[in-house]
Design an enzyme around this catalytic site. Sequence first.
Site, PDB file in Angstrom:
ATOM      1  N   ASP A 222       0.722  -1.245   0.192  1.00 53.02           N
ATOM      2  CA  ASP A 222       0.003  -0.052   0.071  1.00 53.02           C
ATOM      3  C   ASP A 222       0.984   1.259   0.099  1.00 53.02           C
ATOM      4  O   ASP A 222       1.603   1.419   1.053  1.00 53.02           O
ATOM      5  CB  ASP A 222      -0.759   0.078   1.151  1.00 53.02           C
TER       6      ASP A 222
ATOM      7  N   ASP B 138      -2.577   2.689  -6.214  1.00 51.19           N
ATOM      8  CA  ASP B 138      -1.507   2.801  -5.125  1.00 51.19           C
ATOM      9  C   ASP B 138      -1.475   1.372  -4.321  1.00 51.19           C
ATOM     10  O   ASP B 138      -0.964   1.255  -3.309  1.00 51.19           O
ATOM     11  CB  ASP B 138      -1.764   3.990  -3.919  1.00 51.19           C
ATOM     12  N   GLU B 139      -1.874   0.335  -4.864  1.00 44.67           N
ATOM     13  CA  GLU B 139      -2.037  -0.852  -4.039  1.00 44.67           C
ATOM     14  C   GLU B 139      -1.602  -2.069  -5.316  1.00 44.67           C
ATOM     15  O   GLU B 139      -2.127  -2.013  -6.145  1.00 44.67           O
ATOM     16  CB  GLU B 139      -3.248  -1.072  -3.426  1.00 44.67           C
TER      17      GLU B 139
END
Length: 400
Positions: free
Chosen positions: A10, A105-106
């Site tokens: 993350d 974003d992961e």
Amino acid sequence: MGPFRVLYLDMNSFFASVEQQLDSSLRGRPVAITAMENEHGCVVAASYEAKAFGVKTGTSVKDARRLCPGIAFRASRHRLYVRYNLRVAEVLDRHAELVRIRSVDEFQLALSGEATTLPGAAELVATLKAAVAAEVGECLRFSAGIGPNHLLAKIAGKLEKPNGFQWLFADNMPDRIAHLALDDLPGISSAMRDRLMRAGVRDVAALCQLDPRHARAIWRSVEGERFVRSLQCMDIPLVQTKRGGYGNSKVLAPAFRRPTEAYLVSRWLIEKSSARLRRDGRVAASFSLFMSPIGRRGWGRSVKCAPSQDTATFLRINRALWREAWPYIRGAELMSIGVHLADVDHLVTRTGDLLLPLRPAERTASERASVAMDYINDRWGAGTIRLGINRPHPGFFERG
């Protein structure tokens, strides 16, 4: 082989970190990413320096200035962030098995060999952190979580921020997450939390100990059983999901909030959505329109139609719905609008129509014209051919 199968990464304050990476004057300073370049906008992402002052997603620009004097604002550049996402993904995939890019974003990676043990996974995470910093940028950091399945790895990845590393498995569950609220868990909405509470499941520990068959009944779906079995450290793989629809929504800038202007934006959204529908070889059998007037309750309607991928068909339905909504929205300003094409299926499975006549899986003349329009717009640029008047409103998320 150890107990760990999944590594979940993350990125920390990703949008703000990209801006800090590109502009060294922003490093170490509170930074907010906004959806609009004026005082009417709100924060869509904040650096950890800004979060320390209470600035978070949804904070208005005005309140952010009050909470954090001297905060730096930057307009969102979503395409730029996507490019950085791909750069990070390329680095990760060279050092480990990148299974999925879960969002901008992961990332989800598969663990094997020595990396299925805690020491091996810790060494891999350290390697990945160093590689991303060296090859993408020192401001780009992430929190990592490992677990026997994707759910526990994701929860673990959010336990220690920023730049942390945590793990969840049978030896520390459920005690390690007992402090979390039910709706802190990914996939537990406020409505599902309330349903669990009514069923007597009042905390995370009780949820982890729930009979999976009872969970299926509470969820009214097999997903409840899968969720609880994952919490109980079973190796539950992700299942492929069926695409539910195609749509676009837009928070409107002040210049677009009058209904006459917002209507033209809705036409632009339909052209974008129907082009994506055709690109994927799909048809949609329902159309929905949503709008949020300022100071009034939201308005929305859905209409069934023959399965289609024709832009003109959806534009006609849209026009009829705006006429229906007009008495309610007249004189108002609209904060946001959205369109959605649903009941999606593949064009190749569409049945024929003897009255048109139309053979199975055959496009109508209007659909063929839409495909030709897509080709020209792809070749010469978006908007080269349009079906009537529309009002493009790309906003800051599509900059970069």
